[in-house]
Design an enzyme around this catalytic site. Structure first.
Site, PDB file in Angstrom:
ATOM      1  N   CYS A 275       0.661  -1.397   0.007  1.00 56.80           N
ATOM      2  CA  CYS A 275       0.051   0.157  -0.179  1.00 56.80           C
ATOM      3  C   CYS A 275       1.110   1.347   0.093  1.00 56.80           C
ATOM      4  O   CYS A 275       0.507   2.393  -0.362  1.00 56.80           O
ATOM      5  CB  CYS A 275      -0.885   0.184   1.177  1.00 56.80           C
ATOM      6  SG  CYS A 275      -1.972  -1.314   1.145  1.00 56.80           S
TER       7      CYS A 275
ATOM      8  N   HIS B 111      -3.572   6.498   2.306  1.00 55.13           N
ATOM      9  CA  HIS B 111      -4.161   5.393   1.380  1.00 55.13           C
ATOM     10  C   HIS B 111      -5.427   4.982   2.214  1.00 55.13           C
ATOM     11  O   HIS B 111      -5.694   5.245   3.246  1.00 55.13           O
ATOM     12  CB  HIS B 111      -3.092   4.450   2.056  1.00 55.13           C
ATOM     13  CG  HIS B 111      -3.411   2.951   1.677  1.00 55.13           C
ATOM     14  ND1 HIS B 111      -3.914   2.746   0.354  1.00 55.13           N
ATOM     15  CD2 HIS B 111      -3.402   2.229   2.456  1.00 55.13           C
ATOM     16  CE1 HIS B 111      -4.273   1.385   0.613  1.00 55.13           C
ATOM     17  NE2 HIS B 111      -3.986   1.016   1.780  1.00 55.13           N
TER      18      HIS B 111
ATOM     19  N   ASN C  47     -10.084  -0.797  -0.615  1.00 54.43           N
ATOM     20  CA  ASN C  47      -8.825  -0.500  -0.379  1.00 54.43           C
ATOM     21  C   ASN C  47      -8.075  -1.192  -1.952  1.00 54.43           C
ATOM     22  O   ASN C  47      -8.347  -2.469  -2.038  1.00 54.43           O
ATOM     23  CB  ASN C  47      -8.362  -1.307   0.815  1.00 54.43           C
ATOM     24  CG  ASN C  47      -6.858  -1.321   0.983  1.00 54.43           C
ATOM     25  OD1 ASN C  47      -6.111  -0.864  -0.053  1.00 54.43           O
ATOM     26  ND2 ASN C  47      -6.361  -1.742   1.908  1.00 54.43           N
TER      27      ASN C  47
HETATM   28  N1  COA Z   1     -18.366  -9.975   7.783  1.00 53.56           N
HETATM   29  C1  COA Z   1     -18.855 -10.372   8.743  1.00 53.56           C
HETATM   30  N2  COA Z   1     -17.917 -10.958   9.870  1.00 53.56           N
HETATM   31  C2  COA Z   1     -16.683 -10.975   9.913  1.00 53.56           C
HETATM   32  C3  COA Z   1     -16.006 -10.674   8.478  1.00 53.56           C
HETATM   33  C4  COA Z   1     -16.936 -10.170   7.424  1.00 53.56           C
HETATM   34  N3  COA Z   1     -16.546  -9.698   6.317  1.00 53.56           N
HETATM   35  N4  COA Z   1     -14.756 -10.452   8.584  1.00 53.56           N
HETATM   36  C5  COA Z   1     -14.584 -10.968  10.008  1.00 53.56           C
HETATM   37  N5  COA Z   1     -15.485 -11.174  10.454  1.00 53.56           N
HETATM   38  C6  COA Z   1     -15.759 -11.593  11.755  1.00 53.56           C
HETATM   39  C7  COA Z   1     -14.548 -12.545  12.331  1.00 53.56           C
HETATM   40  O1  COA Z   1     -14.748 -13.703  12.296  1.00 53.56           O
HETATM   41  C8  COA Z   1     -14.698 -12.219  13.876  1.00 53.56           C
HETATM   42  O2  COA Z   1     -15.694 -13.105  14.558  1.00 53.56           O
HETATM   43  P1  COA Z   1     -15.628 -13.573  15.988  1.00 53.56           P
HETATM   44  O3  COA Z   1     -15.313 -12.413  16.752  1.00 53.56           O
HETATM   45  O4  COA Z   1     -16.568 -14.573  16.072  1.00 53.56           O
HETATM   46  O5  COA Z   1     -14.198 -14.291  16.022  1.00 53.56           O
HETATM   47  C9  COA Z   1     -15.278 -10.671  14.056  1.00 53.56           C
HETATM   48  O6  COA Z   1     -16.109 -10.203  12.813  1.00 53.56           O
HETATM   49  C10 COA Z   1     -14.329  -9.640  14.280  1.00 53.56           C
HETATM   50  O7  COA Z   1     -15.044  -8.527  14.261  1.00 53.56           O
HETATM   51  P2  COA Z   1     -14.255  -7.199  15.084  1.00 53.56           P
HETATM   52  O8  COA Z   1     -13.396  -7.734  16.130  1.00 53.56           O
HETATM   53  O9  COA Z   1     -15.237  -6.152  15.167  1.00 53.56           O
HETATM   54  O10 COA Z   1     -13.402  -6.802  13.666  1.00 53.56           O
HETATM   55  P3  COA Z   1     -12.349  -5.710  13.859  1.00 53.56           P
HETATM   56  O11 COA Z   1     -13.270  -4.333  14.423  1.00 53.56           O
HETATM   57  O12 COA Z   1     -11.272  -6.106  14.181  1.00 53.56           O
HETATM   58  O13 COA Z   1     -12.553  -5.163  12.252  1.00 53.56           O
HETATM   59  C11 COA Z   1     -11.016  -5.309  10.304  1.00 53.56           C
HETATM   60  C12 COA Z   1     -11.781  -6.000  11.305  1.00 53.56           C
HETATM   61  C13 COA Z   1     -10.554  -6.255   9.344  1.00 53.56           C
HETATM   62  C14 COA Z   1     -12.122  -4.359   9.439  1.00 53.56           C
HETATM   63  C15 COA Z   1     -10.248  -4.362  11.263  1.00 53.56           C
HETATM   64  O14 COA Z   1      -9.210  -5.127  11.873  1.00 53.56           O
HETATM   65  C16 COA Z   1      -9.269  -3.562  10.405  1.00 53.56           C
HETATM   66  O15 COA Z   1      -9.870  -2.553   9.812  1.00 53.56           O
HETATM   67  N6  COA Z   1      -8.173  -3.678  10.169  1.00 53.56           N
HETATM   68  C17 COA Z   1      -7.087  -2.839   9.111  1.00 53.56           C
HETATM   69  C18 COA Z   1      -7.373  -3.586   7.941  1.00 53.56           C
HETATM   70  C19 COA Z   1      -6.561  -2.728   7.009  1.00 53.56           C
HETATM   71  O16 COA Z   1      -6.674  -1.451   6.794  1.00 53.56           O
HETATM   72  N7  COA Z   1      -5.714  -3.435   5.965  1.00 53.56           N
HETATM   73  C20 COA Z   1      -5.006  -3.019   5.052  1.00 53.56           C
HETATM   74  C21 COA Z   1      -3.710  -2.150   5.715  1.00 53.56           C
HETATM   75  S1  COA Z   1      -3.150  -1.234   4.164  1.00 53.56           S
END
Ligand code: COA
Length: 322
Positions: A105, A249, A279
């Site tokens: 990224c 980004h 993204n």
């Molecule tokens: N739809 C529904 N549920 C989902 C899912 C989806 N697409 N993806 C994951 N889940 C579930 C998981 O299995 C987990 O379930 P569990 O609690 O039963 O194990 C739960 O959702 C996790 O939820 P939560 O803890 O609220 O997730 P989060 O707040 O950490 O959000 C991201 C997850 C990935 C959106 C977040 O961590 C994030 O934005 N990270 C950075 C990502 C990023 O920017 N990456 C690129 C960098 S360049």
């Protein structure tokens, strides 16, 4: 600047047909409403080519003014050589240097940084800098891959940088990497390390799709974005009040809003178009910059800061006087 995205719009509710997820989950976690997915026949090169032609046309240069191509991608058409070589051939540029940058990224700012050094040392006069991805071809579009699948989209953005005597200038670039975090956001295969190729005919599909430790990535992103923006401000003796627009980004709307809060600025000062494209990795900053320009948000002499964070981890910023 110019950009290109595939015509194929995938809305959150379209993903519900493919995996256990919901529009509400995706929007509340990321701000994304829809993204573009390239079809089978559209490649990273195709998008890079279209974005480059638009940038060339808008900048008013002739394509044979270009004396270097730098292209950021992690979803190149071939294992080797790079997409930049395909682009060079399609633009009929004879023997000019062309290479790919694999900094995820942060790759567009890394590429901009290299182009800037070549121009400032006088080694290049006109550089085409591109970020292009069809990363959604690599992701697993099922419940197992849903944490990644809902976040990413395809696209390309291109910039023409040219040596000139006017006031417009890249004032600084800062690039960083912390390689100890490689495994928090990576795609292990195909590669040449043991077990990351088709060993003994065993194909381990998990290794052939991206993995992300979402929470760790989030935690580091909200730390590194403000850090590298402040580094750019300090280097140029600027204050945040001097800046017209921050173009981060487009990783996640929540990350961008955390950046706005930490920098003490209004949400509107941190540009966002993630709701439309998701993204797009190396392409997100040049797409966002092109749209911000088209929306009239950046005028001559405005100070703009680009900032990125991604796999590696890598992070970077560029301060620009437009
Ligand atoms: N739809 C529904 N549920 C989902 C899912 C989806 N697409 N993806 C994951 N889940 C579930 C998981 O299995 C987990 O379930 P569990 O609690 O039963 O194990 C739960 O959702 C996790 O939820 P939560 O803890 O609220 O997730 P989060 O707040 O950490 O959000 C991201 C997850 C990935 C959106 C977040 O961590 C994030 O934005 N990270 C950075 C990502 C990023 O920017 N990456 C690129 C960098 S360049």
């Amino acid at each position: 600047m110019g950009f290109s995205v595939p015509g194929n719009i995938i809305k959150n509710n379209d993903l519900v047909q493919l995996m256990e997820t919901s529009d509400d989950w995706i929007q509340s976690r990321s701000g994304i409403k829809e993204r573009r997915w390239a079809d089978k026949n559209t490649t990273t090169f195709d998008l890079a080519h279209e974005a480059s032609l638009k940038a060339i046309s808008k900048s008013g240069i002739r394509s044979n003014d270009i004396d270097m191509i730098i292209l950021g991608t992690l979803s190149s058409d071939y294992f080797f050589p790079g997409v930049s070589a395909q682009l060079q051939e399609s633009l009929e540029l004879n023997n000019v240097g062309a290479f790919d940058i694999k900094a995820a990224c942060s790759a567009f700012i890394y590429s901009l940084s290299i182009a800037d050094q070549y121009i400032k040392t006088g080694m290049a006069k006109t550089v085409l800098v591109v970020g292009a991805e069809t990363q959604t071809k690599l992701i697993e579009k099922s419940t197992r891959g849903r944490d990644i699948a809902v976040l990413f989209g395809d696209g390309a953005g291109a910039a023409i940088l040219q040596r000139s005597d006017n006031q417009s200038e890249i004032l600084s670039t800062h690039i960083h990497c912390e390689g100890k975090n490689i495994k928090n956001l990576w795609m292990e295969a195909p590669g040449t390390s043991p077990g990351s190729w088709f060993e003994e005919n065993k194909f381990n599909s998990e290794r052939f799709t991206p993995y992300m430790n979402g929470r760790e990535v989030f935690r580091n992103a909200v730390k590194r974005f403000p850090e590298v923006i402040n580094e750019a401000l300090e280097f140029n003796n600027l204050s945040i009040d001097d800046i017209k627009l921050i173009i981060p980004h487009q990783a996640n709307y929540r990350i961008s809003m955390a950046v706005a809060e930490k920098m003490g600025v209004n949400a509107s000062m941190v540009y966002s178009n993630i709701h439309k494209y998701g993204n797009t990795t190396a392409a997100s900053i040049p797409i966002a910059l092109t749209e911000a320009l088209e929306e009239g948000l950046i005028m001559k002499n405005d100070y703009v800061i680009l900032a990125a964070f991604g796999a590696g981890y890598t992070w970077a910023s560029a301060a620009i006087r437009w």
